[in-house]
Design a protein around this motif. Structure first.
Motif, PDB file in Angstrom:
ATOM      1  N   ASP A 152     -21.075  -6.157 -27.498  1.00 28.54           N
ATOM      2  CA  ASP A 152     -21.594  -6.785 -26.068  1.00 28.54           C
ATOM      3  C   ASP A 152     -23.122  -6.218 -25.806  1.00 28.54           C
ATOM      4  N   ALA A 153     -23.822  -6.470 -24.749  1.00 29.29           N
ATOM      5  CA  ALA A 153     -25.118  -6.067 -24.280  1.00 29.29           C
ATOM      6  C   ALA A 153     -25.104  -4.587 -24.020  1.00 29.29           C
ATOM      7  N   THR A 154     -24.251  -4.209 -23.358  1.00 27.45           N
ATOM      8  CA  THR A 154     -23.943  -2.686 -23.148  1.00 27.45           C
ATOM      9  C   THR A 154     -23.865  -1.663 -24.431  1.00 27.45           C
ATOM     10  N   VAL A 205     -30.236  -7.220 -19.192  1.00 26.74           N
ATOM     11  CA  VAL A 205     -28.662  -7.106 -19.386  1.00 26.74           C
ATOM     12  C   VAL A 205     -28.383  -7.767 -18.209  1.00 26.74           C
ATOM     13  N   GLY A 206     -27.334  -8.509 -18.248  1.00 30.82           N
ATOM     14  CA  GLY A 206     -26.690  -9.013 -16.942  1.00 30.82           C
ATOM     15  C   GLY A 206     -25.287  -9.804 -17.420  1.00 30.82           C
ATOM     16  N   LEU A 207     -24.921 -10.253 -16.327  1.00 29.89           N
ATOM     17  CA  LEU A 207     -23.209 -10.978 -16.649  1.00 29.89           C
ATOM     18  C   LEU A 207     -23.559 -12.323 -16.209  1.00 29.89           C
ATOM     19  N   LYS A 226     -22.313 -15.418 -14.918  1.00 33.53           N
ATOM     20  CA  LYS A 226     -21.592 -15.603 -13.600  1.00 33.53           C
ATOM     21  C   LYS A 226     -20.688 -16.808 -13.575  1.00 33.53           C
ATOM     22  N   ILE A 272     -26.859 -16.557 -14.963  1.00 35.29           N
ATOM     23  CA  ILE A 272     -26.510 -15.157 -15.285  1.00 35.29           C
ATOM     24  C   ILE A 272     -26.976 -14.353 -13.992  1.00 35.29           C
ATOM     25  N   SER A 319     -28.074 -10.454 -12.766  1.00 33.19           N
ATOM     26  CA  SER A 319     -28.574  -9.116 -13.188  1.00 33.19           C
ATOM     27  C   SER A 319     -29.181  -8.281 -12.164  1.00 33.19           C
ATOM     28  N   ARG A 340     -18.928 -12.256 -19.330  1.00 33.94           N
ATOM     29  CA  ARG A 340     -19.415 -11.602 -20.419  1.00 33.94           C
ATOM     30  C   ARG A 340     -20.725 -11.037 -19.933  1.00 33.94           C
ATOM     31  N   THR A 341     -20.880  -9.722 -20.606  1.00 30.67           N
ATOM     32  CA  THR A 341     -22.277  -8.950 -20.497  1.00 30.67           C
ATOM     33  C   THR A 341     -23.102  -9.526 -21.699  1.00 30.67           C
TER      34      THR A 341
END
Length: 91
Positions: free
Chosen positions: A16-18, A32-34, A36, A47, A49, A78-79
């Protein structure tokens, strides 16, 4: 007024992005975001962020092909890594 952009790209690996950011694999200019929400029937989502004001709109067709052909419904929550660009009409 809510600011919206279009998704330029999403992480294409299993990380994932993290995790990608920790490895230094998030390109400059990316955020980087989620995810939604994503509506697989209509083919678009949003998304959120902390780095971008408002939600970022994206289309299924803007996703990498390996994600487009997979279970896109699993994107919600998901990120992800993404870039923002102006779409038609400056949105």
């Amino acid at each position: 007024a809510e600011s919206q952009g279009h998704l330029q790209g999403v992480s294409t690996s299993c990380l994932d992005a993290t995790q990608l950011r920790a490895l230094g694999l998030i390109p400059d200019g990316s955020y980087v975001g989620l995810v939604k929400s994503f509506n697989p029937i209509k083919g678009f989502g949003f998304i959120t962020s902390q780095a971008v004001e408002g939600d970022v709109f994206f289309l299924r067709t803007e996703l990498p092909s390996e994600i487009q052909s997979g279970d896109v419904a699993s994107l919600q929550g998901r990120t992800v890594a993404f870039e923002v660009r102006s779409g038609e009409g400056g949105r």
